[in-house]
Design a protein around this motif. Structure first.
Motif, mmCIF file in Angstrom:
data_model
loop_
_atom_site.group_PDB
_atom_site.id
_atom_site.type_symbol
_atom_site.label_atom_id
_atom_site.label_comp_id
_atom_site.label_asym_id
_atom_site.label_seq_id
_atom_site.Cartn_x
_atom_site.Cartn_y
_atom_site.Cartn_z
ATOM 1 N N GLU A 8 0.858 -1.180 0.000
ATOM 2 C CA GLU A 8 0.000 0.000 0.000
ATOM 3 C C GLU A 8 0.894 1.229 0.000
ATOM 4 O OE1 GLU A 8 -3.315 1.919 2.947
ATOM 5 O OE2 GLU A 8 -3.058 -0.255 2.946
ATOM 6 N N TRP A 9 0.732 2.098 -0.986
ATOM 7 C CA TRP A 9 1.583 3.272 -1.145
ATOM 8 C C TRP A 9 0.880 4.512 -0.621
ATOM 9 C CZ3 TRP A 9 6.416 2.210 -2.549
ATOM 10 C CH2 TRP A 9 6.655 1.018 -3.225
ATOM 11 N N VAL A 10 1.673 5.441 -0.060
ATOM 12 C CA VAL A 10 1.158 6.702 0.476
ATOM 13 C C VAL A 10 2.016 7.826 -0.077
ATOM 14 C CG1 VAL A 10 0.710 7.998 2.590
ATOM 15 C CG2 VAL A 10 0.435 5.538 2.582
ATOM 16 N N LYS A 11 1.391 8.972 -0.357
ATOM 17 C CA LYS A 11 2.131 10.118 -0.874
ATOM 18 C C LYS A 11 2.792 10.876 0.266
ATOM 19 C CE LYS A 11 -0.769 10.948 -4.887
ATOM 20 N NZ LYS A 11 -1.706 11.893 -5.522
ATOM 21 N N VAL A 22 5.703 6.347 -0.813
ATOM 22 C CA VAL A 22 6.430 5.596 0.214
ATOM 23 C C VAL A 22 5.518 4.462 0.668
ATOM 24 C CG1 VAL A 22 7.557 5.781 2.471
ATOM 25 C CG2 VAL A 22 7.523 7.736 0.960
ATOM 26 N N GLU A 23 6.112 3.359 1.071
ATOM 27 C CA GLU A 23 5.323 2.251 1.600
ATOM 28 C C GLU A 23 4.580 2.691 2.856
ATOM 29 O OE1 GLU A 23 7.505 -1.362 2.195
ATOM 30 O OE2 GLU A 23 8.771 -0.933 0.468
ATOM 31 N N HIS A 24 3.387 2.157 3.037
ATOM 32 C CA HIS A 24 2.561 2.552 4.180
ATOM 33 C C HIS A 24 3.258 2.279 5.511
ATOM 34 C CE1 HIS A 24 -1.054 3.477 6.391
ATOM 35 N NE2 HIS A 24 -0.937 2.333 7.039
ATOM 36 N N SER A 25 4.069 1.242 5.577
ATOM 37 C CA SER A 25 4.745 0.896 6.823
ATOM 38 C C SER A 25 5.818 1.922 7.197
ATOM 39 C CB SER A 25 5.377 -0.488 6.714
ATOM 40 O OG SER A 25 6.333 -0.497 5.664
ATOM 41 N N LYS A 26 6.255 2.752 6.234
ATOM 42 C CA LYS A 26 7.303 3.735 6.501
ATOM 43 C C LYS A 26 6.777 5.161 6.573
ATOM 44 C CE LYS A 26 10.733 0.784 4.381
ATOM 45 N NZ LYS A 26 11.669 0.581 3.288
#
Length: 57
Positions: A8-11, A22-26
């Motif tokens: 899952e990607w997040v801006k 960036v990866e959701h975990s980071k």
């Protein structure tokens, strides 16, 4: 590697204002650079809290 589409990607807004994925975990933490790698007691720093303004979701 995970299955296709499992990440899952997040801006995130970068230092120069550009948006990157960036990866959701980071999302909550970032890795320190060379100058910020150690705390004053000498222990290694593994994570730095990410600014709330950086996460655009």
């Amino acid at each position: 590697m995970g299955k296709t589409g499992s990440i899952e990607w997040v801006k995130i807004k970068g230092r120069k204002g550009k948006v990157r994925l960036v990866e959701h975990s980071k999302v909550k933490h970032k890795r320190p650079g060379p100058a910020q790698r150690y705390v004053s007691s000498g222990a290694r720093r593994r994570r730095i809290k990410r600014s709330e303004k950086a996460v655009t979701r």
